[in-house]
Motif scaffolding. Structure first.
Motif, PDB file in Angstrom:
ATOM      1  N   TYR A   5      45.126  31.263  47.206  1.00 41.00           N
ATOM      2  CA  TYR A   5      44.208  32.027  46.364  1.00 41.00           C
ATOM      3  C   TYR A   5      42.754  31.703  46.713  1.00 41.00           C
ATOM      4  O   TYR A   5      42.381  30.521  46.821  1.00 41.00           O
ATOM      5  N   TRP A   6      41.941  32.753  46.859  1.00 44.60           N
ATOM      6  CA  TRP A   6      40.519  32.594  47.139  1.00 44.60           C
ATOM      7  C   TRP A   6      39.696  33.375  46.120  1.00 44.60           C
ATOM      8  O   TRP A   6      40.162  34.367  45.563  1.00 44.60           O
ATOM      9  N   ASP A   7      38.459  32.940  45.930  1.00 51.33           N
ATOM     10  CA  ASP A   7      37.528  33.647  45.054  1.00 51.33           C
ATOM     11  C   ASP A   7      36.984  34.871  45.807  1.00 51.33           C
ATOM     12  O   ASP A   7      36.368  34.736  46.867  1.00 51.33           O
ATOM     13  N   ALA A   8      37.210  36.050  45.258  1.00 53.68           N
ATOM     14  CA  ALA A   8      36.775  37.276  45.938  1.00 53.68           C
ATOM     15  C   ALA A   8      35.255  37.360  46.035  1.00 53.68           C
ATOM     16  O   ALA A   8      34.718  37.934  46.993  1.00 53.68           O
ATOM     17  N   GLU A   9      34.562  36.767  45.081  1.00 53.78           N
ATOM     18  CA  GLU A   9      33.097  36.869  45.068  1.00 53.78           C
ATOM     19  C   GLU A   9      32.460  36.078  46.196  1.00 53.78           C
ATOM     20  O   GLU A   9      31.429  36.469  46.748  1.00 53.78           O
ATOM     21  N   THR A  10      33.078  34.946  46.567  1.00 54.92           N
ATOM     22  CA  THR A  10      32.501  34.103  47.619  1.00 54.92           C
ATOM     23  C   THR A  10      33.208  34.274  48.959  1.00 54.92           C
ATOM     24  O   THR A  10      32.859  33.598  49.933  1.00 54.92           O
ATOM     25  N   TYR A  11      34.188  35.162  49.015  1.00 54.66           N
ATOM     26  CA  TYR A  11      34.956  35.353  50.242  1.00 54.66           C
ATOM     27  C   TYR A  11      34.068  35.805  51.395  1.00 54.66           C
ATOM     28  O   TYR A  11      33.226  36.691  51.257  1.00 54.66           O
ATOM     29  N   LEU A  57      40.427  38.722  66.253  1.00 51.19           N
ATOM     30  CA  LEU A  57      40.548  38.453  64.816  1.00 51.19           C
ATOM     31  C   LEU A  57      39.995  37.063  64.510  1.00 51.19           C
ATOM     32  O   LEU A  57      39.970  36.177  65.369  1.00 51.19           O
ATOM     33  N   VAL A  58      39.559  36.853  63.272  1.00 50.45           N
ATOM     34  CA  VAL A  58      38.906  35.599  62.897  1.00 50.45           C
ATOM     35  C   VAL A  58      39.675  34.928  61.765  1.00 50.45           C
ATOM     36  O   VAL A  58      40.439  35.570  61.032  1.00 50.45           O
ATOM     37  N   ILE A  59      39.435  33.626  61.619  1.00 46.84           N
ATOM     38  CA  ILE A  59      40.040  32.899  60.524  1.00 46.84           C
ATOM     39  C   ILE A  59      39.611  33.508  59.191  1.00 46.84           C
ATOM     40  O   ILE A  59      38.459  33.953  59.030  1.00 46.84           O
ATOM     41  N   SER A  60      40.535  33.596  58.265  1.00 48.66           N
ATOM     42  CA  SER A  60      40.325  34.189  56.935  1.00 48.66           C
ATOM     43  C   SER A  60      40.156  35.704  56.976  1.00 48.66           C
ATOM     44  O   SER A  60      39.881  36.317  55.937  1.00 48.66           O
ATOM     45  N   GLY A  61      40.282  36.297  58.157  1.00 49.69           N
ATOM     46  CA  GLY A  61      40.118  37.746  58.247  1.00 49.69           C
ATOM     47  C   GLY A  61      41.291  38.490  57.629  1.00 49.69           C
ATOM     48  O   GLY A  61      42.441  38.044  57.709  1.00 49.69           O
ATOM     49  N   GLN A  98      38.010  29.226  53.598  1.00 46.36           N
ATOM     50  CA  GLN A  98      37.622  29.545  52.222  1.00 46.36           C
ATOM     51  C   GLN A  98      37.878  28.350  51.308  1.00 46.36           C
ATOM     52  O   GLN A  98      38.779  27.544  51.554  1.00 46.36           O
ATOM     53  N   GLU A  99      37.100  28.257  50.226  1.00 46.62           N
ATOM     54  CA  GLU A  99      37.401  27.254  49.202  1.00 46.62           C
ATOM     55  C   GLU A  99      38.647  27.717  48.453  1.00 46.62           C
ATOM     56  O   GLU A  99      38.687  28.826  47.928  1.00 46.62           O
ATOM     57  N   ALA A 100      39.640  26.869  48.423  1.00 48.78           N
ATOM     58  CA  ALA A 100      40.941  27.275  47.919  1.00 48.78           C
ATOM     59  C   ALA A 100      41.126  26.946  46.448  1.00 48.78           C
ATOM     60  O   ALA A 100      40.620  25.948  45.946  1.00 48.78           O
ATOM     61  N   MET A 101      41.891  27.819  45.766  1.00 48.25           N
ATOM     62  CA  MET A 101      42.344  27.544  44.402  1.00 48.25           C
ATOM     63  C   MET A 101      43.847  27.281  44.451  1.00 48.25           C
ATOM     64  O   MET A 101      44.625  27.860  43.703  1.00 48.25           O
TER      65      MET A 101
END
Length: 303
Positions: free
Chosen positions: A240-246, A148-152, A252-255
């Motif tokens: 929270y992450w942007d689904a478009e740039t995921y 498994l990978v980070i952000s997976g 991930q760039e975080a919100m």
């Protein structure tokens, strides 16, 4: 992501909610709660904490964002689990002079007996969940598949509780340890509620182009029933992450508050009080990310 020009153009952050004549029920890392007899007044200040330490300066409008976002989510999840919002109470006359400033950051709530665990649900591998997996191949003590990978994204959401400590650091525990401490039935009920709440919120967020990677929920008992309390799917309690740039495999760039944690990791701070003062550029960056999450999720422009 639009940037605020300067702190001077914003209202100063509310660091403490002083309410002469009202009894302080509790003071948490972010919220000051006052006892009104048959219910409580919960004020979300602009204090910000990281690694369980409250930092010296706050984030303007943060308390309003957390409150309005919590209210929005409480309304949409009440059919899954009742919450502590008291819809029948009115603003206390003793605080009429601060109503304009405080009402957007307050909730009238029913008194609950808090269950002293943070009910964390992870749909993706990030944060301390990724750290545990990388070291041990487990999540909350449960083995996961290799590779498994980070952000997976996980095959299904995982319940990974932690202790709830008002002072000091919260501690991740296994579901088995939680069951030994509060009983199998209570643990199973909290796991079921937490996963159902997360799954519902994640689906709603994804419709708005936002990934709810993980969240922590708090519960209490009112009467004989479990209620969702405190806050609900805010950028303070959720990732929270942007689904478009995921993109899995990279951070991930975080919100959410991850932006603050990332900055703190560069300072050499030892993660014990007192924490470092947050520079203006980081304060504004946090505020903008919180506003972005709020606007994307709720569809509202302002708090």
């Amino acid at each position: 992501m639009s940037r605020s020009r300067s702190l001077a153009e914003l209202d100063p952050p509310l660091m403490d909610a002083a309410a002469p004549g009202l009894s302080l029920y509790s003071r948490g890392k972010v919220r000051d709660t006052f006892d009104l007899g048959d219910h409580l007044l919960m004020i979300a200040t602009d204090r910000v904490s990281a690694f369980d330490v409250v930092l010296p300066n706050g984030i303007p409008d943060k308390g309003k964002i957390l409150t309005q976002m919590s209210r929005w989510w409480f309304e949409r999840t009440s059919d899954i689990c009742p919450n502590h919002i008291d819809k029948h109470s009115s603003w206390p006359s003793e605080l009429s002079n601060v109503k304009t400033d405080w009402e957007p950051r307050s909730m009238m709530v029913k008194t609950a007996k808090r269950i002293d665990y943070e009910c964390i649900v992870r749909g993706y591998l990030a944060g301390s969940g990724w750290s545990e997996y990388k070291k041990q191949g487990t999540l909350a003590g449960v083995p996961l598949p290799s590779g498994l990978v980070i952000s997976g994204r996980l095959t299904e959401p995982q319940f990974t509780p932690s202790t709830k400590n008002d002072e000091g650091h919260d501690e991740n525990i296994s579901i088995a340890d939680m069951a030994r401490q509060i009983g199998t039935d209570m643990t199973a009920k909290l796991e079921e509620l937490s996963i159902n709440l997360y799954s519902t919120a994640a689906a709603i967020a994804l419709e708005r182009g936002v990934i709810l990677a993980d969240t922590k929920l708090e519960f209490g008992v009112i009467g004989r029933d479990i209620h969702l309390i405190d806050e609900c799917f805010t950028p303070d309690s959720s990732r929270y992450w942007d689904a478009e740039t995921y993109k899995p495999g990279v951070p991930q760039e975080a919100m959410d508050k991850q932006y603050l944690r990332d900055w703190l990791e560069t300072t050499g701070w030892n993660k014990t009080a007192p924490g470092p003062e947050i520079p203006e550029s980081v304060v504004l960056g946090i505020r903008d990310r919180y506003l972005t999450a709020y606007r994307r999720i709720t569809g509202r422009d302002s708090v």
